[in-house]
Structure formats: structure tokens, C-alpha cells
Scaffold this active site. Structure first.
Site, PDB file in Angstrom:
ATOM      1  NE  ARG A  52      61.362  62.685  71.907  1.00 20.72           N
ATOM      2  CZ  ARG A  52      61.842  63.569  71.030  1.00 20.72           C
ATOM      3  NH1 ARG A  52      61.282  64.753  70.883  1.00 20.72           N
ATOM      4  NH2 ARG A  52      62.878  63.279  70.278  1.00 20.72           N
ATOM      5  CG  HIS A 107      67.474  65.603  70.801  1.00 21.86           C
ATOM      6  ND1 HIS A 107      66.105  65.535  70.968  1.00 21.86           N
ATOM      7  CD2 HIS A 107      67.708  66.796  70.211  1.00 21.86           C
ATOM      8  CE1 HIS A 107      65.535  66.645  70.491  1.00 21.86           C
ATOM      9  NE2 HIS A 107      66.492  67.434  70.042  1.00 21.86           N
ATOM     10  CD  GLU A 130      63.701  67.651  64.592  1.00 20.34           C
ATOM     11  OE1 GLU A 130      64.677  68.379  64.360  1.00 20.34           O
ATOM     12  OE2 GLU A 130      62.593  68.102  64.902  1.00 20.34           O
ATOM     13  CG  ASN A 177      60.154  66.008  66.733  1.00 21.57           C
ATOM     14  OD1 ASN A 177      59.503  65.304  67.500  1.00 21.57           O
ATOM     15  ND2 ASN A 177      61.447  66.227  66.890  1.00 21.57           N
ATOM     16  CE1 TYR A 215      58.781  72.888  67.575  1.00 23.88           C
ATOM     17  CE2 TYR A 215      59.525  70.941  66.386  1.00 23.88           C
ATOM     18  CZ  TYR A 215      59.453  71.684  67.551  1.00 23.88           C
ATOM     19  OH  TYR A 215      60.050  71.231  68.697  1.00 23.88           O
ATOM     20  CD  GLU A 259      61.337  68.011  69.435  1.00 25.18           C
ATOM     21  OE1 GLU A 259      61.418  69.046  68.731  1.00 25.18           O
ATOM     22  OE2 GLU A 259      62.317  67.304  69.712  1.00 25.18           O
TER      23      GLU A 259
HETATM   24  C1  PNW Z   1      63.571  70.600  66.754  1.00 24.28           C
HETATM   25  N1  PNW Z   1      62.458  73.326  61.003  1.00 24.28           N
HETATM   26  O1  PNW Z   1      64.347  71.041  65.670  1.00 24.28           O
HETATM   27  C2  PNW Z   1      64.518  69.913  67.709  1.00 24.28           C
HETATM   28  O2  PNW Z   1      64.231  68.545  67.864  1.00 24.28           O
HETATM   29  C3  PNW Z   1      64.630  70.571  69.039  1.00 24.28           C
HETATM   30  O3  PNW Z   1      65.832  70.189  69.659  1.00 24.28           O
HETATM   31  C4  PNW Z   1      64.528  72.082  68.881  1.00 24.28           C
HETATM   32  O4  PNW Z   1      64.809  72.795  70.046  1.00 24.28           O
HETATM   33  C5  PNW Z   1      63.118  72.367  68.410  1.00 24.28           C
HETATM   34  O5  PNW Z   1      62.807  71.645  67.226  1.00 24.28           O
HETATM   35  C6  PNW Z   1      62.849  73.849  68.142  1.00 24.28           C
HETATM   36  O6  PNW Z   1      63.692  74.342  67.145  1.00 24.28           O
HETATM   37  C7  PNW Z   1      63.801  71.617  64.536  1.00 24.28           C
HETATM   38  O7  PNW Z   1      63.200  74.074  60.327  1.00 24.28           O
HETATM   39  C8  PNW Z   1      64.656  72.335  63.738  1.00 24.28           C
HETATM   40  O8  PNW Z   1      61.293  73.136  60.613  1.00 24.28           O
HETATM   41  C9  PNW Z   1      64.214  72.889  62.572  1.00 24.28           C
HETATM   42  C10 PNW Z   1      62.897  72.754  62.180  1.00 24.28           C
HETATM   43  C11 PNW Z   1      62.027  72.035  62.985  1.00 24.28           C
HETATM   44  C12 PNW Z   1      62.488  71.474  64.182  1.00 24.28           C
END
Ligand code: PNW
Length: 487
Positions: free
Chosen positions: A84, A129, A174, A316, A318, A382
């Protein structure tokens, strides 16, 4: 046959797509190569460099513009099914509009895609993006009601150029980071500080732009090209800190503000913006002396146009945030839904202050989406873990994170989630937005001091490779050496 094996191994399906993800501004460099136009990230980092922690920018970063063949070689080393990446709008349309197209921009992406396809790697392409052409920002960017038109024009150029080889399209990456962070809290580029107003204008225009591109694709390209088109939304798990009714309500509002605003119009039965959040904003707007809600509405026609306009839900994911109603939204004057995020002490911490390893985070998010939106097709687009810039190649904490996440992927498949693939963030270290190069998400390390931007596999690269190859998670696996080969 292994009649002696007692432990039952859970396997990933053969057609499950394993990949990695990146984004144009974070890896490409070549910020003004050939006739590329300026993007809002070029503009922000050049005009306001102190907003980036280490005063860096993405002018060169991993220099994929000159190293794309090495990138594809890394994909082959890992044995990826899919990759991706995103397109830079201003590399393709220097001014943002379609009266001028860049042949050099086309050539770069054609070469990159051809190289992947040559080795059987499925390209998954994000159209946007975060790097809007600055010329369009000068006209208001995503707050301009003409934005959906500009976006559809751009999308048509891209489908036309690359759709013979690209069968997986993601319109936006996002929306919350684009709209809330970009037009409301004033944190992301373009740093428009339009508290309580900007993000809702942006949200509606973004969703309409997505739907226009989706219908353009389905009507005019999919019949001959045969691909699918979806959107990627950041769905972290958001849970109440306690079981009290107040905490549960505040957590629901937080989910609606973080991602429901963008998911609900597309994936829900009813369409339109989320109910409780709309009500809260409408009520507060009147109290604040506005003649009407700060949140725009969708007409019935618009609702119908947007509803169901996605072949898949890109997620995405995390981490997990815990929400407590004791920090009242009114104390956070800049937001209708943002409260303090809580984490438990026992959750392992990454190098990013917002990213912790919470149990069953992936599983909770995915089963929630399955229930809420009638079991949509989902791709995890992601998921990843950051380490400090000087952490080196032995990244056992990243390995622990990936193994936990992938166990949850298997749990989700067992639970009937319609999950088709998983993209690790990220193939290699890159420009991590406001953190610059201080936080690293790569499976490969990039030496940013070296003009050649040499890439070296971390221990996690070997572990991920083994999982992809065997289609099982072996928690005992240790790479026998740190030498990478193409199998
Ligand atoms: C993503 N949060 O952003 C983005 O899609 C990527 O470009 C970035 O490098 C990656 O995560 C890592 O940061 C996020 O606060 C920004 O939970 C913030 C959050 C999650 C993802």
C-alpha cells in the site's frame, strides 16, 4: 503427516493479503523534482520549520523517488502479497487541477507500479494521504464546497492512468487527521484554526468527494478494470474508563467524533452524520449564539448518494484510548467531543506518546465494526509500532506488538470478521510528520545521514517474513542471521 502434533496451529487463509504501507510525503522525497507542484506539507515545513520536532522535512526523506527499485526488492525479500502506497496529487497535477498533467509524475508511478506487478505484488493505492496541492489550499482546500469536484477530476485522471494494473483503490487516508487535526485543532497541515467549524465542513466535503470518486470508478472504470474502491479510517479502540453510564456515553461520543463522523454516512443503514454527536453540536451551537448548527447536514439526495459507497472499509488501527466523563467536554473548549485519553500503566509504551500496546485492541475494534456496520469487507491498511531513532536493529518490542496484533487478526477471522488483508506500517523508516525522524515505524531501518539512504532489515522484518511464508505465528521463531535474501 504430523499426527504427533498436539498444539493446533491457526493458519492465515492462503488468499489473505499480507503487505506493508507507506505514504508519498513520508518516503518519496523529490519534493520539487521535474514539474511537481508544492503541497501543503512542503509549504508548512518550509515556511514554518519549527513545528517539526527535529526541524526536518520530507524534501528527500527515504528518497524513494530515486530508490523505488530497492523498495520493491525489499517487498520481495519480505515475500509481500501486497503493498500500500499513496500518490502525491501535486506530482501528478502540479496545480491541483487537470488542465496541466505531469508526464514525469505519471512516469514515476508507472515505473513503480510496473516494478511491483513484475514480481507479483498487488499494488494498493491511496489517492490522498494528507498532501494537498498548495494551490487548492489557497482556495480553502477541503473547506471549499467545490472540493468534491476537484477531487473527482483528479481521481478520474488516476483511474485512467493506472487502473489497468491497480485493482485496489483507497480514496482518503484517515479523515479525522485531515479534518479535525487540519481544520479544527490546527495541528496538522494546513493548520487552519477553525475551532468547532472547520472539521465539520471538511468532513462533509471529504465524504462527498469520496462518494463522487467511488461512483465515478464504479460507473466508468470498474466495468472494464474490475477493481474495488474503499476508504481508510483510523479506528482505534475507544472504551470507557469505568463502567459508569456517563463514561460509556462519553466514549460513544468520542467514537462518533474520532471516526463515526466519516464512517456513519458511508457504512450505516441510516446514512448522515452520527446522531448523538449531531445533537450535541446542534444544541451547543444554539447556546453559543449561532443561528444554526455548526455541523452541516446532508440532503436526502446526498445521503442516498453516499450511503453504501464503498467496496471495503480500510482500517488503520494502532491502539486503545480510555475515556472518562469527568473531564467535561466543555473544559476542552476547542472540541465538541475531545476529552483526555487515558492509558493503563501496565500497557507497554512505544516511542510515540499516544501509542501503547493494549490487550485485544485490534479484536475489539474489528468486532465492533462487524456488528455496527453489518459485517463489511475490511482491510487493515495500517498497524504498527514506533521505536526511538537510535533503537537499532533489534526491535523485540515491535515483534511483540506485531505478534499480538496478528493473533488478534486470527481471533477476528474466527469471530467471522470479513477481514481480507493486513498492511504493516511501515515498510521502512520515514518522515513521521511532526515527530520528524525521531520516531521510527519501519521494518527496515533507513540511514538518513547516508546520501544513498541505505535500507537495512530490522529483526522484525525477518519475523514478519516468516509469518507471511508459513501463514502461522511462531512465537519461538528467532532469525538465524540478519542477512536478508529473496526466497
Ligand atoms: C497514521 N493516533 O496516523 C498515518 O496514516 C501515518 O501516516 C502515520 O505515519 C502513522 O499513523 C503513524 O503515526 C496516525 O493518535 C496519527 O491514534 C495519529 C493516530 C493514529 C494514526
Amino acid at each position: 503427516c504430523s499426527a504427533l502434533s498436539t498444539k493446533q496451529e491457526r493458519r492465515f487463509p492462503d488468499d489473505f493479503l499480507f503487505g506493508t504501507a507507506t505514504a508519498a510525503y513520508q518516503i518519496e522525497g523529490g519534493w520539487n523534482a521535474d514539474d511537481k507542484g508544492e503541497s501543503i506539507w512542503d509549504h508548512l515545513t518550509h515556511n514554518n520549520p519549527t513545528v517539526i520536532k527535529d526541524l526536518s522535512n520530507g524534501d528527500i526523506t527515504a528518497d524513494t523517488y530515486n530508490n523505488y527499485k530497492r523498495d520493491v526488492e525489499m517487498m520481495r525479500e519480505l515475500g509481500l502479497d501486497a503493498y500500500r502506497f499513496s500518490l502525491s496529487w501535486s506530482r501528478i497535477l502540479p496545480n491541483g487541477l487537470t488542465n496541466k498533467v505531469s508526464e514525469a509524475g505519471f512516469a514515476f508511478y508507472n515505473n513503480y507500479i510496473d516494478e511491483m506487478v513484475k514480481y507479483g505484488i498487488t499494488p494498493m493505492v491511496t489517492l490522498y494521504h494528507w498532501d494537498l496541492p498548495q494551490k487548492l489550499q489557497d482556495l480553502g482546500g477541503l473547506a471549499n464546497p467545490l472540493f468534491p469536484e476537484w477531487y473527482e477530476d483528479y481521481a478520474r485522471v488516476v483511474f485512467e492512468q493506472f487502473g489497468d494494473r491497480v485493482k485496489h483503490w483507497i480514496t482518503f487516508n484517515e479523515p479525522r487527521e485531515i479534518c479535525y487535526e487540519g481544520y479544527d485543532a490546527g495541528r496538522n497541515a494546513p493548520q487552519v484554526n477553525a475551532t468547532g467549524i472547520g472539521s465539520y465542513l471538511c468532513a462533509k466535503n471529504l465524504v462527498m468527494a469520496h462518494a463522487r470518486a467511488y461512483h465515478a470508478y464504479k460507473n466508468d472504470f470498474a466495468p472494464s478494470q474490475g477493481g474495488v474502491c474503499g476508504i481508510t479510517i483510523c479506528v482505534n479502540w475507544v472504551a470507557p474508563l469505568t463502567d459508569s453510564e456517563e463514561d460509556r456515553f462519553e466514549a460513544e461520543l468520542s467514537r462518533q467524533g474520532q471516526w463515526g463522523l466519516y464512517a456513519e454516512p458511508i457504512f450505516s443503514e441510516e446514512g448522515g452524520f452520527p446522531k448523538e454527536l449531531s445533537e450535541r453540536v446542534a444544541q451547543r451551537s444554539i447556546e453559543q449564539g449561532y443561528p444554526r448548527s455548526r455541523m452541516p447536514e446532508f440532503t436526502d439526495e446526498e445521503k442516498a448518494f453516499v450511503k453504501g459507497a464503498a467496496d471495503f472499509f480500510g482500517v488503520n488501527h494502532y491502539t486503545t484510548f480510555l475515556i472518562s466523563a469527568t473531564e467535561k467536554f466543555s473544559e476542552h473548549a476547542f472540541s465538541d467531543f475531545e476529552t483526555e485519553n487515558h492509558y493503563l500503566d501496565e500497557w507497554p509504551k512505544s516511542a510515540s506518546d499516544w501509542l501503547n500496546l493494549a490487550p485485544n485492541s485490534v479484536l475489539n475494534a474489528l468486532t465492533h465494526l462487524k456488528e455496527k456496520y453489518n459485517n463489511p469487507v475490511i482491510y487493515i491498511t495500517e498497524n504498527g509500532w514506533s521505536t526511538r531513532h537510535d533503537a537499532g536493529l533489534i526491535d523485540d518490542d515491535r515483534i511483540r506488538y506485531y505478534r499480538a496484533a496478528l493473533e488478534n487478526v486470527l481471533d477476528a477471522l474466527d469471530a467471522g470478521v470479513n477481514l481480507k488483508g493486513y498492511m504493516a506500517w511501515s515498510l521502512m523508516d520515514n518522515f513521521e510528520w511532526f515527530a520528524g525522524y525521531t520516531e521510527r515505524f519501519g521494518l527496515y531501518e533507513v540511514d538518513f545521514e547516508d546520501p544513498a539512504r541505505t535500507r537495512t532489515p530490522k529483526k522484525s522484518a525477518f519475523v514478519y517474513k516468516q509469518i507471511i511464508k508459513k501463514r502461522v505465528i511462531d512465537h519461538e521463531y528467532e532469525p538465524s542471521s540478519m542477512t536478508m535474501t529473496i526466497d
